[in-house]
Design a protein around this motif. Structure first.
Motif, PDB file in Angstrom:
ATOM      1  N   TRP A 162     -10.493  -8.371  15.069  1.00 15.73           N
ATOM      2  CA  TRP A 162      -9.550  -9.478  15.296  1.00 15.73           C
ATOM      3  C   TRP A 162      -8.147  -8.997  14.950  1.00 15.73           C
ATOM      4  N   SER A 163      -7.195  -9.288  15.809  1.00 10.77           N
ATOM      5  CA  SER A 163      -5.809  -8.862  15.571  1.00 10.77           C
ATOM      6  C   SER A 163      -4.863  -9.931  16.102  1.00 10.77           C
ATOM      7  N   ARG A 164      -3.586  -9.700  15.895  1.00  6.39           N
ATOM      8  CA  ARG A 164      -2.588 -10.656  16.374  1.00  6.39           C
ATOM      9  C   ARG A 164      -2.499 -10.569  17.898  1.00  6.39           C
ATOM     10  N   SER A 165      -2.412  -9.327  18.396  1.00  3.50           N
ATOM     11  CA  SER A 165      -2.305  -9.130  19.841  1.00  3.50           C
ATOM     12  C   SER A 165      -3.640  -8.589  20.377  1.00  3.50           C
ATOM     13  N   PRO A 166      -3.977  -8.932  21.638  1.00 10.09           N
ATOM     14  CA  PRO A 166      -5.246  -8.450  22.200  1.00 10.09           C
ATOM     15  C   PRO A 166      -5.278  -6.925  22.287  1.00 10.09           C
ATOM     16  N   LYS A 167      -6.462  -6.357  22.226  1.00  8.84           N
ATOM     17  CA  LYS A 167      -6.636  -4.888  22.296  1.00  8.84           C
ATOM     18  C   LYS A 167      -7.559  -4.580  23.475  1.00  8.84           C
ATOM     19  N   PRO A 168      -7.031  -4.694  24.700  1.00 13.90           N
ATOM     20  CA  PRO A 168      -7.908  -4.518  25.862  1.00 13.90           C
ATOM     21  C   PRO A 168      -8.536  -3.125  25.945  1.00 13.90           C
TER      22      PRO A 168
ATOM     23  N   VAL B  88       9.104   2.917   5.243  1.00 13.54           N
ATOM     24  CA  VAL B  88       8.044   3.605   5.974  1.00 13.54           C
ATOM     25  C   VAL B  88       6.732   3.415   5.229  1.00 13.54           C
ATOM     26  N   ARG B  89       5.674   2.994   5.964  1.00 12.87           N
ATOM     27  CA  ARG B  89       4.352   2.833   5.344  1.00 12.87           C
ATOM     28  C   ARG B  89       3.678   4.199   5.220  1.00 12.87           C
ATOM     29  N   MET B  90       2.860   4.358   4.197  1.00  7.66           N
ATOM     30  CA  MET B  90       2.173   5.636   3.998  1.00  7.66           C
ATOM     31  C   MET B  90       0.851   5.625   4.767  1.00  7.66           C
TER      32      MET B  90
ATOM     33  N   ASN C 222     -13.768  -6.672   1.060  1.00  6.06           N
ATOM     34  CA  ASN C 222     -12.315  -6.922   1.021  1.00  6.06           C
ATOM     35  C   ASN C 222     -11.588  -5.666   0.568  1.00  6.06           C
ATOM     36  N   VAL C 223     -10.925  -5.031   1.549  1.00  8.06           N
ATOM     37  CA  VAL C 223     -10.107  -3.858   1.261  1.00  8.06           C
ATOM     38  C   VAL C 223      -8.658  -4.118   1.674  1.00  8.06           C
ATOM     39  N   GLY C 224      -8.359  -5.395   1.993  1.00  7.19           N
ATOM     40  CA  GLY C 224      -6.981  -5.736   2.359  1.00  7.19           C
ATOM     41  C   GLY C 224      -6.167  -5.967   1.106  1.00  7.19           C
TER      42      GLY C 224
ATOM     43  N   ALA D 277     -10.265   2.513  -2.177  1.00  2.00           N
ATOM     44  CA  ALA D 277     -10.902   2.641  -0.864  1.00  2.00           C
ATOM     45  C   ALA D 277     -10.253   3.756  -0.055  1.00  2.00           C
ATOM     46  N   SER D 278      -8.944   3.853  -0.121  1.00  2.05           N
ATOM     47  CA  SER D 278      -8.280   4.865   0.709  1.00  2.05           C
ATOM     48  C   SER D 278      -6.977   5.311   0.066  1.00  2.05           C
ATOM     49  N   THR D 279      -7.098   6.199  -0.895  1.00  2.92           N
ATOM     50  CA  THR D 279      -5.904   6.786  -1.506  1.00  2.92           C
ATOM     51  C   THR D 279      -5.815   8.236  -1.056  1.00  2.92           C
TER      52      THR D 279
ATOM     53  N   LEU E 196     -15.749  -5.453  -3.216  1.00  3.01           N
ATOM     54  CA  LEU E 196     -14.340  -5.807  -3.430  1.00  3.01           C
ATOM     55  C   LEU E 196     -13.580  -4.628  -4.021  1.00  3.01           C
ATOM     56  N   ASP E 197     -12.440  -4.312  -3.401  1.00  2.00           N
ATOM     57  CA  ASP E 197     -11.640  -3.172  -3.873  1.00  2.00           C
ATOM     58  C   ASP E 197     -10.271  -3.600  -4.385  1.00  2.00           C
ATOM     59  N   VAL E 198      -9.882  -4.855  -4.105  1.00  2.00           N
ATOM     60  CA  VAL E 198      -8.524  -5.315  -4.469  1.00  2.00           C
ATOM     61  C   VAL E 198      -8.619  -6.634  -5.224  1.00  2.00           C
TER      62      VAL E 198
ATOM     63  N   ALA F 148       1.989   3.596  -0.441  1.00  2.00           N
ATOM     64  CA  ALA F 148       0.737   3.014   0.051  1.00  2.00           C
ATOM     65  C   ALA F 148       0.924   2.561   1.488  1.00  2.00           C
ATOM     66  N   SER F 149      -0.189   2.192   2.106  1.00  2.00           N
ATOM     67  CA  SER F 149      -0.128   1.753   3.492  1.00  2.00           C
ATOM     68  C   SER F 149       0.549   0.379   3.618  1.00  2.00           C
ATOM     69  N   GLY F 150       0.280  -0.506   2.655  1.00  2.00           N
ATOM     70  CA  GLY F 150       0.944  -1.803   2.649  1.00  2.00           C
ATOM     71  C   GLY F 150       2.333  -1.700   2.045  1.00  2.00           C
TER      72      GLY F 150
ATOM     73  N   GLY G 220       6.500  -8.772   9.970  1.00  2.00           N
ATOM     74  CA  GLY G 220       6.127  -8.962   8.562  1.00  2.00           C
ATOM     75  C   GLY G 220       5.151  -7.933   8.052  1.00  2.00           C
ATOM     76  N   TYR G 221       4.906  -6.852   8.851  1.00  2.00           N
ATOM     77  CA  TYR G 221       4.010  -5.779   8.410  1.00  2.00           C
ATOM     78  C   TYR G 221       4.300  -4.499   9.148  1.00  2.00           C
TER      79      TYR G 221
ATOM     80  N   GLY H  13      -8.113  -7.310  11.416  1.00  2.00           N
ATOM     81  CA  GLY H  13      -7.079  -6.266  11.440  1.00  2.00           C
ATOM     82  C   GLY H  13      -7.595  -5.051  12.196  1.00  2.00           C
ATOM     83  N   LEU H  14      -7.046  -4.834  13.397  1.00  2.00           N
ATOM     84  CA  LEU H  14      -7.417  -3.654  14.198  1.00  2.00           C
ATOM     85  C   LEU H  14      -6.204  -2.755  14.321  1.00  2.00           C
ATOM     86  N   GLY H  15      -5.596  -2.427  13.176  1.00  2.00           N
ATOM     87  CA  GLY H  15      -4.416  -1.565  13.177  1.00  2.00           C
ATOM     88  C   GLY H  15      -4.818  -0.118  12.935  1.00  2.00           C
ATOM     89  N   GLN H  16      -3.930   0.625  12.283  1.00  2.00           N
ATOM     90  CA  GLN H  16      -4.179   2.052  12.027  1.00  2.00           C
ATOM     91  C   GLN H  16      -5.538   2.262  11.376  1.00  2.00           C
ATOM     92  N   LEU H  17      -5.854   1.411  10.401  1.00  2.00           N
ATOM     93  CA  LEU H  17      -7.098   1.595   9.651  1.00  2.00           C
ATOM     94  C   LEU H  17      -8.266   0.887  10.330  1.00  2.00           C
ATOM     95  N   GLY H  18      -8.034  -0.340  10.784  1.00  2.00           N
ATOM     96  CA  GLY H  18      -9.124  -1.112  11.380  1.00  2.00           C
ATOM     97  C   GLY H  18      -9.761  -0.400  12.568  1.00  2.00           C
TER      98      GLY H  18
HETATM   99  P1  NAP Z   1      -1.474  -1.988  10.447  1.00  2.00           P
HETATM  100  O1  NAP Z   1      -1.598  -0.737  11.225  1.00  2.00           O
HETATM  101  O2  NAP Z   1      -0.143  -2.640  10.310  1.00  2.00           O
HETATM  102  O3  NAP Z   1      -2.508  -3.041  11.096  1.00  2.00           O
HETATM  103  C1  NAP Z   1      -2.537  -4.386  10.727  1.00  2.00           C
HETATM  104  C2  NAP Z   1      -3.506  -5.128  11.645  1.00  2.00           C
HETATM  105  O4  NAP Z   1      -3.552  -6.498  11.232  1.00  2.00           O
HETATM  106  C3  NAP Z   1      -3.070  -5.125  13.110  1.00  2.00           C
HETATM  107  O5  NAP Z   1      -4.183  -5.021  13.968  1.00  2.00           O
HETATM  108  C4  NAP Z   1      -2.406  -6.497  13.264  1.00  2.00           C
HETATM  109  O6  NAP Z   1      -2.430  -7.021  14.580  1.00  2.00           O
HETATM  110  C5  NAP Z   1      -3.288  -7.322  12.359  1.00  2.00           C
HETATM  111  N1  NAP Z   1      -2.591  -8.537  11.947  1.00  2.00           N
HETATM  112  C6  NAP Z   1      -1.450  -8.659  11.212  1.00  2.00           C
HETATM  113  N2  NAP Z   1      -1.112  -9.959  11.066  1.00  2.00           N
HETATM  114  C7  NAP Z   1      -2.062 -10.661  11.732  1.00  2.00           C
HETATM  115  C8  NAP Z   1      -2.255 -12.046  11.948  1.00  2.00           C
HETATM  116  N3  NAP Z   1      -1.411 -12.982  11.481  1.00  2.00           N
HETATM  117  N4  NAP Z   1      -3.332 -12.433  12.670  1.00  2.00           N
HETATM  118  C9  NAP Z   1      -4.184 -11.514  13.181  1.00  2.00           C
HETATM  119  N5  NAP Z   1      -4.060 -10.171  13.005  1.00  2.00           N
HETATM  120  C10 NAP Z   1      -3.009  -9.762  12.290  1.00  2.00           C
HETATM  121  O7  NAP Z   1      -2.032  -1.796   8.965  1.00  2.00           O
HETATM  122  P2  NAP Z   1      -3.087  -0.711   8.427  1.00  2.00           P
HETATM  123  O8  NAP Z   1      -2.428   0.595   8.200  1.00  2.00           O
HETATM  124  O9  NAP Z   1      -4.301  -0.758   9.290  1.00  2.00           O
HETATM  125  O10 NAP Z   1      -3.410  -1.321   6.966  1.00  2.00           O
HETATM  126  C11 NAP Z   1      -3.906  -2.638   6.830  1.00  2.00           C
HETATM  127  C12 NAP Z   1      -3.910  -3.066   5.369  1.00  2.00           C
HETATM  128  O11 NAP Z   1      -4.944  -2.404   4.665  1.00  2.00           O
HETATM  129  C13 NAP Z   1      -2.657  -2.709   4.558  1.00  2.00           C
HETATM  130  O12 NAP Z   1      -1.605  -3.608   4.782  1.00  2.00           O
HETATM  131  C14 NAP Z   1      -3.174  -2.818   3.132  1.00  2.00           C
HETATM  132  O13 NAP Z   1      -3.080  -4.181   2.704  1.00  2.00           O
HETATM  133  C15 NAP Z   1      -4.653  -2.465   3.281  1.00  2.00           C
HETATM  134  N6  NAP Z   1      -4.952  -1.146   2.659  1.00  2.00           N
HETATM  135  C16 NAP Z   1      -5.796  -1.097   1.588  1.00  2.00           C
HETATM  136  C17 NAP Z   1      -6.107   0.125   1.010  1.00  2.00           C
HETATM  137  C18 NAP Z   1      -7.082   0.209  -0.137  1.00  2.00           C
HETATM  138  O14 NAP Z   1      -7.244   1.297  -0.716  1.00  2.00           O
HETATM  139  N7  NAP Z   1      -7.755  -0.857  -0.505  1.00  2.00           N
HETATM  140  C19 NAP Z   1      -5.556   1.315   1.515  1.00  2.00           C
HETATM  141  C20 NAP Z   1      -4.715   1.230   2.605  1.00  2.00           C
HETATM  142  C21 NAP Z   1      -4.414  -0.008   3.181  1.00  2.00           C
HETATM  143  P3  NAP Z   1      -1.686  -6.255  15.801  1.00  2.00           P
HETATM  144  O15 NAP Z   1      -2.551  -5.054  16.101  1.00  2.00           O
HETATM  145  O16 NAP Z   1      -1.702  -7.238  16.896  1.00  2.00           O
HETATM  146  O17 NAP Z   1      -0.325  -5.864  15.309  1.00  2.00           O
END
Ligand code: NAP
Length: 308
Positions: free
Chosen positions: A161-167, A83-85, A220-222, A273-275, A246-248, A64-66, A307-308, A139-144
């Motif tokens: 909203w993310s931990r680091s700014p996304k200019p 490695v995250r999926m 909520n898909v986190g 939500a995303s398998t 709600l998915d989780v 999974a991604s998490g 931590g992620y 969360g503005l990471g891979q999925l956000g």
């Molecule tokens: P990712 O690429 O690691 O992105 C995580 C995002 O969260 C990043 O933008 C990160 O900020 C932000 N973040 C982390 N800690 C934070 C904090 N303390 N304060 C503010 N922002 C914070 O992860 P992803 O691949 O997008 O996946 C995100 C999550 O989605 C997974 O961990 C999993 O829980 C969930 N998920 C759910 C499903 C489902 O089917 N329901 C499927 C896949 C994933 P930075 O950009 O600054 O690092």
């Protein structure tokens, strides 16, 4: 040798035969497997202590991604990279799901479904426009980022909203704990796409939900432990929140009889939500196994410091 503890073993064997011929793929509980021969493990929620029994393990592939389902094992071998999926399909599927959920919330789909079941004609439920709806994405990471782009394309007013700014982001970016109240205050729909970490656990508590505008929706898909489910139910029942998708959940499958199944303002989906397809997951795992063998950088590596 790769061992897997998720899905149907023969399907994995077929998928890996296509993308990494020669890799031996065995089942987690196969009594014929020599633990010393296992180099790679593709896992979902491994039984605590089991990963530590493979002395020559070189790579853990999360199915999974998490990665929280692996870190829950207090004995996971911390020297082995995880490695995250994250496949090209993962972001696309998540963007599809969140778009569906956001449109469902602005067009009152939970209430319309309840109305159909009761043969109740609710002509007053005309909904509102995407173009007048502000979405905030935690969360503005891979999925956000993928979700943000898609929602903006549909016409929603999107911020993240993310931990680091996304200019460079195409949507408005908020960063760090101090910016969270401002993001919440402008979110008619709040989407949670955070990873589960010490910092993010319980982030959607009663206070955060109260900070959303009157009538707001939640997607909520986190992870379930981001959300105080009792606070959510109270906010829905008081009318402060208009709906939730709600998915989780804390317990998956969600137990029969759980109040969320029947809540008229809630859509429940079974963590789908995303398998990504098995082929897509096998391809990503194979690419990382090859990169590891050749000493190249691994894609979507878990970072223990963040931590992620
Ligand atoms: P990712 O690429 O690691 O992105 C995580 C995002 O969260 C990043 O933008 C990160 O900020 C932000 N973040 C982390 N800690 C934070 C904090 N303390 N304060 C503010 N922002 C914070 O992860 P992803 O691949 O997008 O996946 C995100 C999550 O989605 C997974 O961990 C999993 O829980 C969930 N998920 C759910 C499903 C489902 O089917 N329901 C499927 C896949 C994933 P930075 O950009 O600054 O690092």
């Amino acid at each position: 040798m790769l061992i897997v503890n998720v899905g149907v073993l023969s399907d994995w064997q077929t998928a890996f035969a296509d993308c990494l011929p020669g890799l031996r793929v065995c089942g987690w509980d196969d009594p014929g497997v020599d633990p010393g021969a296992v180099r790679y493990a593709l896992v979902w929620a491994p039984t605590p202590g089991r990963l530590a029994r493979f002395p020559n393990l070189e790579l853990i592939l999360s199915s999974a991604s998490g990665v929280d389902h692996i870190l829950k094992d207090p004995a996971w071998p911390a020297h082995v990279p995880i490695v995250r999926m994250v496949t090209p399909e993962t972001g696309e599927r998540m963007a599809d799901y969140v778009t569906l959920a956001a449109l469902a919330l602005i067009r009152d789909l939970p209430q319309l479904i309840a109305g159909q079941r009761a043969a109740c004609w609710q002509g007053h439920l005309t909904g509102r426009l995407a173009s007048e709806t502000r979405v905030g994405i935690l969360g503005l990471g891979q999925l956000g980022i993928r979700v943000a782009d898609r929602l903006a394309g549909v016409g929603f007013k999107v911020a993240g909203w993310s931990r680091s700014p996304k200019p460079g982001a195409a949507v408005e970016s908020f960063a760090g704990p101090d910016a969270l109240p401002a993001l919440l205050a402008r979110s008619d729909i709040l989407v949670n796409l955070l990873p589960r970490t010490m910092q993010t656990r319980g982030i959607l508590d009663a206070g955060a939900l109260a900070a959303l505008p009157q009538g707001a929706g939640l997607i909520n898909v986190g992870r379930s432990d981001h959300l105080d489910a009792a606070a959510l139910t109270a906010a829905l029942d008081s009318g402060h929140l208009g709906g939730a998708v709600l998915d989780v959940f804390d317990a998956e499958p969600l137990p029969a009889g759980h109040p969320l199944w029947a809540h008229p303002k809630v859509l429940v989906t079974p963590h789908i939500a995303s398998t990504p397809s098995q082929q897509a997951r096998a391809r990503q795992a194979a690419q990382n196994i090859l990169a590891h063998r050749e000493g190249r950088a691994l894609a979507h590596l878990y970072d223990a410091v963040r931590g992620y």
